[in-house]
Scaffold this motif. Sequence first.
Motif, PDB file in Angstrom:
ATOM      1  N   PRO A   1      26.017  -1.661  17.973  1.00  0.00           N
ATOM      2  CA  PRO A   1      25.279  -0.923  18.999  1.00  0.00           C
ATOM      3  C   PRO A   1      25.806   0.492  19.242  1.00  0.00           C
ATOM      4  O   PRO A   1      25.033   1.415  19.513  1.00  0.00           O
ATOM      5  CB  PRO A   1      25.447  -1.809  20.247  1.00  0.00           C
ATOM      6  CG  PRO A   1      25.557  -3.193  19.693  1.00  0.00           C
ATOM      7  CD  PRO A   1      26.376  -3.027  18.442  1.00  0.00           C
TER       8      PRO A   1
ATOM      9  N   SER B   1      23.882  -2.091  24.125  1.00  0.00           N
ATOM     10  CA  SER B   1      24.242  -3.467  23.815  1.00  0.00           C
ATOM     11  C   SER B   1      23.330  -4.022  22.737  1.00  0.00           C
ATOM     12  O   SER B   1      22.307  -3.418  22.384  1.00  0.00           O
ATOM     13  CB  SER B   1      24.117  -4.349  25.065  1.00  0.00           C
ATOM     14  OG  SER B   1      22.760  -4.459  25.439  1.00  0.00           O
ATOM     15  N   ALA B   2      23.696  -5.208  22.234  1.00  0.00           N
ATOM     16  CA  ALA B   2      22.841  -5.890  21.265  1.00  0.00           C
ATOM     17  C   ALA B   2      21.518  -6.304  21.895  1.00  0.00           C
ATOM     18  O   ALA B   2      20.505  -6.396  21.192  1.00  0.00           O
ATOM     19  CB  ALA B   2      23.564  -7.098  20.691  1.00  0.00           C
TER      20      ALA B   2
ATOM     21  N   VAL C   1      19.124  -8.279  14.829  1.00  0.00           N
ATOM     22  CA  VAL C   1      19.981  -9.017  15.755  1.00  0.00           C
ATOM     23  C   VAL C   1      19.882 -10.515  15.505  1.00  0.00           C
ATOM     24  O   VAL C   1      20.890 -11.231  15.529  1.00  0.00           O
ATOM     25  CB  VAL C   1      19.618  -8.670  17.208  1.00  0.00           C
ATOM     26  CG1 VAL C   1      20.433  -9.528  18.180  1.00  0.00           C
ATOM     27  CG2 VAL C   1      19.882  -7.188  17.481  1.00  0.00           C
TER      28      VAL C   1
ATOM     29  N   TYR D   1      27.667  -7.316  14.857  1.00  0.00           N
ATOM     30  CA  TYR D   1      26.318  -7.232  15.443  1.00  0.00           C
ATOM     31  C   TYR D   1      26.328  -7.036  16.957  1.00  0.00           C
ATOM     32  O   TYR D   1      25.486  -6.317  17.493  1.00  0.00           O
ATOM     33  CB  TYR D   1      25.514  -8.486  15.092  1.00  0.00           C
ATOM     34  CG  TYR D   1      24.978  -8.477  13.685  1.00  0.00           C
ATOM     35  CD1 TYR D   1      23.721  -7.952  13.392  1.00  0.00           C
ATOM     36  CD2 TYR D   1      25.731  -8.989  12.625  1.00  0.00           C
ATOM     37  CE1 TYR D   1      23.224  -7.947  12.101  1.00  0.00           C
ATOM     38  CE2 TYR D   1      25.238  -8.986  11.325  1.00  0.00           C
ATOM     39  CZ  TYR D   1      23.980  -8.457  11.070  1.00  0.00           C
ATOM     40  OH  TYR D   1      23.500  -8.444   9.779  1.00  0.00           O
ATOM     41  N   LEU D   2      27.259  -7.688  17.661  1.00  0.00           N
ATOM     42  CA  LEU D   2      27.213  -7.669  19.121  1.00  0.00           C
ATOM     43  C   LEU D   2      28.160  -6.647  19.743  1.00  0.00           C
ATOM     44  O   LEU D   2      27.902  -6.163  20.845  1.00  0.00           O
ATOM     45  CB  LEU D   2      27.518  -9.058  19.676  1.00  0.00           C
ATOM     46  CG  LEU D   2      26.603 -10.185  19.193  1.00  0.00           C
ATOM     47  CD1 LEU D   2      26.933 -11.480  19.913  1.00  0.00           C
ATOM     48  CD2 LEU D   2      25.135  -9.828  19.391  1.00  0.00           C
TER      49      LEU D   2
END
Length: 296
Positions: A43, A50-51, A62, A38-39
Amino acid sequence: ACQAAEALAGVEVGGALRDLRHLLYCGEWIESHALHIYLLHAPDFVGVESAIELARTDRATVERGLRLKKVGNRIMELVGGRAIHPVNVRLGGFHRVPTPAELAPLHDELRWARDAAVDTVRWVAGFDVPDLRTDAVFVALTHPDEYAILSGRIATSRGDLIPVASFDDLVVEEQVAHSTALHARLRGADRPDRYLVGCLARYALNADRLSPLAREVAADVGLEHPVRNPFRSIVVRAVETVHACDTALALLDRYQPPPNPAVDVPVRAGAGSGATDAPRGLLWHRYATDADGILT
């Protein structure tokens, strides 16, 4: 590290203590994979920096990733003493083992996390990925009875299967002029082979030992076997997150606190090796001690 020292002493930690170590690793896989997916990774696929930027247009996704990571962190805290670099593991087991009442809230959290992990697989499987293929040899732990995380033998996609203590017979590490880090290759070929560790290697060598749900969702999204496109590793990582949630739930269901938080590990001279498959790949330690138990 503990497994290497225990092997040196001729001790094998089993039963509920091994289950707790397995549960701790499941927590690490969940929090690490969620962070990575996710982070760090997603992206790039959706075209944002970025997230934080992704959250501006898809906040719910997110937040799902952050909550999923938090479940892994919670397991690490309850079993390992803290979420990052846990302090509760010791030779022979743990300094303290959790009570069933302390672990009980994890059941509902993990059931939510398992559903979220399935949704994660379906989300990342839809990403457009560049066409790329690696021909590196896959290297990972393998275990006859489980998707190898905590222990097993070292396997390769070219057919090697060796005990953990024989790692040096398989891998050669060399200095190269342009790097301060040692470079590692596999022995046993005219020209030593490049090799790859991590989720692609684990999936290639152990996919049939994933939990039924993890195998089902992998099939539903058409995940090939083996996966040789590194850009598709995000899908494999998500499938492994489903497996980690499933495994953690199974470990919780059968947990009965052991009579002691650790077994005795006697001091003696010798050498021992241990290996686990950490989220980013095979982790191998070897230690030697003198008769007083001092590391040499």
